[in-house]
Design a protein around this motif. Sequence first.
Motif, short mmCIF file in Angstrom:
data_model
loop_
_atom_site.label_atom_id
_atom_site.label_comp_id
_atom_site.label_asym_id
_atom_site.label_seq_id
_atom_site.Cartn_x
_atom_site.Cartn_y
_atom_site.Cartn_z
N PRO A 161 -7.80 10.71 -3.98
CA PRO A 161 -7.26 9.82 -5.02
C PRO A 161 -7.34 8.36 -4.57
O PRO A 161 -7.01 8.03 -3.44
CB PRO A 161 -5.80 10.29 -5.17
CG PRO A 161 -5.80 11.70 -4.66
CD PRO A 161 -6.83 11.74 -3.57
N ARG A 162 -7.79 7.50 -5.48
CA ARG A 162 -7.95 6.09 -5.15
C ARG A 162 -7.07 5.23 -6.05
O ARG A 162 -6.82 5.57 -7.20
CB ARG A 162 -9.42 5.66 -5.28
CG ARG A 162 -10.33 6.39 -4.31
CD ARG A 162 -11.67 5.71 -4.19
NE ARG A 162 -12.52 6.36 -3.20
CZ ARG A 162 -13.65 5.83 -2.73
NH1 ARG A 162 -14.06 4.66 -3.16
NH2 ARG A 162 -14.37 6.48 -1.84
N ALA A 163 -6.67 4.11 -5.49
CA ALA A 163 -5.81 3.17 -6.20
C ALA A 163 -5.95 1.81 -5.53
O ALA A 163 -6.55 1.69 -4.44
CB ALA A 163 -4.35 3.65 -6.15
N PRO A 199 -2.00 -13.83 3.72
CA PRO A 199 -2.87 -13.67 2.56
C PRO A 199 -2.86 -12.23 2.09
O PRO A 199 -2.67 -11.30 2.86
CB PRO A 199 -4.25 -14.07 3.09
CG PRO A 199 -4.18 -13.78 4.55
CD PRO A 199 -2.75 -14.05 4.97
N ALA A 200 -3.03 -12.03 0.80
CA ALA A 200 -3.04 -10.68 0.23
C ALA A 200 -4.37 -10.45 -0.47
O ALA A 200 -4.82 -11.28 -1.25
CB ALA A 200 -1.88 -10.51 -0.74
N ALA A 201 -5.01 -9.34 -0.15
CA ALA A 201 -6.29 -8.99 -0.77
C ALA A 201 -6.28 -7.51 -1.09
O ALA A 201 -5.89 -6.69 -0.26
CB ALA A 201 -7.44 -9.34 0.16
N VAL A 202 -6.72 -7.20 -2.28
CA VAL A 202 -6.64 -5.82 -2.77
C VAL A 202 -8.04 -5.25 -2.93
O VAL A 202 -8.95 -5.91 -3.44
CB VAL A 202 -5.90 -5.77 -4.12
CG1 VAL A 202 -5.86 -4.35 -4.67
CG2 VAL A 202 -4.49 -6.32 -3.97
N GLY A 234 -9.37 1.93 -3.25
CA GLY A 234 -9.72 2.99 -2.33
C GLY A 234 -8.55 3.90 -2.03
O GLY A 234 -7.51 3.86 -2.70
N SER A 235 -8.74 4.73 -1.01
CA SER A 235 -7.71 5.66 -0.57
C SER A 235 -6.83 5.00 0.48
O SER A 235 -7.33 4.57 1.53
CB SER A 235 -8.36 6.93 0.00
OG SER A 235 -7.40 7.73 0.64
N ARG A 236 -5.55 4.90 0.19
CA ARG A 236 -4.64 4.27 1.14
C ARG A 236 -4.59 5.04 2.45
O ARG A 236 -4.53 4.45 3.54
CB ARG A 236 -3.24 4.16 0.53
CG ARG A 236 -2.23 3.45 1.41
CD ARG A 236 -0.88 3.36 0.77
NE ARG A 236 0.07 2.65 1.63
CZ ARG A 236 0.22 1.35 1.67
NH1 ARG A 236 -0.52 0.58 0.87
NH2 ARG A 236 1.09 0.78 2.49
N VAL A 237 -4.64 6.37 2.37
CA VAL A 237 -4.56 7.19 3.58
C VAL A 237 -5.78 6.94 4.46
O VAL A 237 -5.66 6.73 5.68
CB VAL A 237 -4.42 8.67 3.20
CG1 VAL A 237 -4.48 9.55 4.46
CG2 VAL A 237 -3.14 8.92 2.44
N GLN A 238 -6.97 6.94 3.87
CA GLN A 238 -8.18 6.75 4.66
C GLN A 238 -8.27 5.34 5.21
O GLN A 238 -8.67 5.13 6.37
CB GLN A 238 -9.40 7.08 3.82
CG GLN A 238 -9.57 8.56 3.52
CD GLN A 238 -10.91 8.88 2.87
OE1 GLN A 238 -11.71 7.98 2.61
NE2 GLN A 238 -11.15 10.15 2.59
N HIS A 242 -16.23 3.69 1.02
CA HIS A 242 -15.59 2.72 0.13
C HIS A 242 -16.54 1.59 -0.26
O HIS A 242 -16.10 0.56 -0.80
CB HIS A 242 -14.34 2.13 0.79
CG HIS A 242 -13.18 3.09 0.84
ND1 HIS A 242 -13.13 4.16 1.70
CD2 HIS A 242 -12.05 3.16 0.09
CE1 HIS A 242 -12.01 4.83 1.50
NE2 HIS A 242 -11.34 4.25 0.54
N GLY A 243 -17.82 1.76 0.00
CA GLY A 243 -18.80 0.76 -0.39
C GLY A 243 -18.81 -0.47 0.48
O GLY A 243 -19.23 -1.55 0.03
N GLY A 244 -18.33 -0.36 1.73
CA GLY A 244 -18.26 -1.51 2.61
C GLY A 244 -19.10 -1.33 3.86
O GLY A 244 -19.89 -0.40 3.99
#
Length: 436
Positions: free
Chosen positions: A287-289, A317-320, A323-327, A409-411
Amino acid sequence: MRSMSLLTGMSVRAKATLAAVGTVALAIGVCMLALVLVLQQNLRDSAKTDAKQAAISVADQLATSGKTRLADKALVVTPQSVTIKKVTGKRITAGRPAEAPPSGAFDSQAPTVLAVGAHTAYSVDVAPSTTALDNATQLLLRQVAPAAAGLVLFVAALTWLLVGRALRPVAAIREEFTEITERDLHRRVPVSKARDEISRLARTMNATLDRLHQAMTRQRQFVADASHELRSPIAAVRAQLELALARPSRTDWPTAVHKALQDTERLQAVASDLLLLARLDAQEAPPRAPVDLAALAAEEGRRHPGTVVAGDGDTRPAAVVHGSRVQLSRLLTNLTDNARRHARSTVSVGVAVRDDMVELAVDDDGPGIPESDRERVFERFTRLDDARARQDGGTGLGLAIAKDIAHAHGGTLTLHTSPRGGARVLLRLPATAVVR
């Protein structure tokens, strides 16, 4: 539907031959039809011209007969296709051929003698002859049609031979490919010298076999490394327990249990990492968020007070990212754990947003990683300092897991030289939103 089923069961060679034969037959049929139509039109025009000339000749005879001083009955030689009528509409009937003039009269293939009266007006009607048209049609049917059939058969045979020769490399590719199994992925299908679709297909299949061979080699190496990693703690635990049981009265049981527990924890860590790698390889989508990487970095700093988080607190700084928080938390933990194992005193984590990308950098002040080893450290079970890494509890899978999570995650995850003198691990992920 039946014709479609028949075509489905045919070979490519048969389909190509059928298509060539059908195309040639259609072209010949259209050409013959056009030839017959043009020829018939020309022959009809020619017959009409001949009939017109015959009518003019008969009219001249009638005019000449009307000027003579003979009896009221004159003899005119005409073809069978000529019809002469009086002005009243009465048709002039044929007389006896013997009464025809011996020479100088109108010549025809089948002459007819007509008795006409002098000083009378007549109408002459000549029917065009169809003899030439019938002869031409019979000539086409007797000579041109067999030649066309022979041409179609020649095209069919030539197409069958040429297509069979062109598809010969396909048969060789199929024969070789059917014999390739998982045990001999080093084999390759033959590639013809021609630069056509078949040679490109063979090269594509060989490239696919190369990838399969490399994947299978990596898998076998991974299984061997995993077996070695699992065997070492199991052997250590067994040796400790056997030694303790052999001398139970002289065994320091708390110390023995503590050492066995350490090896068990190491065994559990390896098993957990292997399970996570298997899930990543299977491309399971958790699950992604929206996840705030800066918040994850702050949490990591609170769990390990020795880790410096740039901009920690309300000013961070905050950046969103999506993706999966656990991973992603596991990725950050692996990076900071690796940095702490090699740092002399300080580990820092920084988060920034640049060009719609979120960058997370983990720096240490350790010895760093040589450029020649910066790609190799991301391979599974790779340790640049094997003895020290085993002693510190590393499994050799931390950076490999982190890179797989980044790619999922495409990175990207790359190694650089840190401003602190050690290594910098830089994570770049696509930003989805920036919270201010």
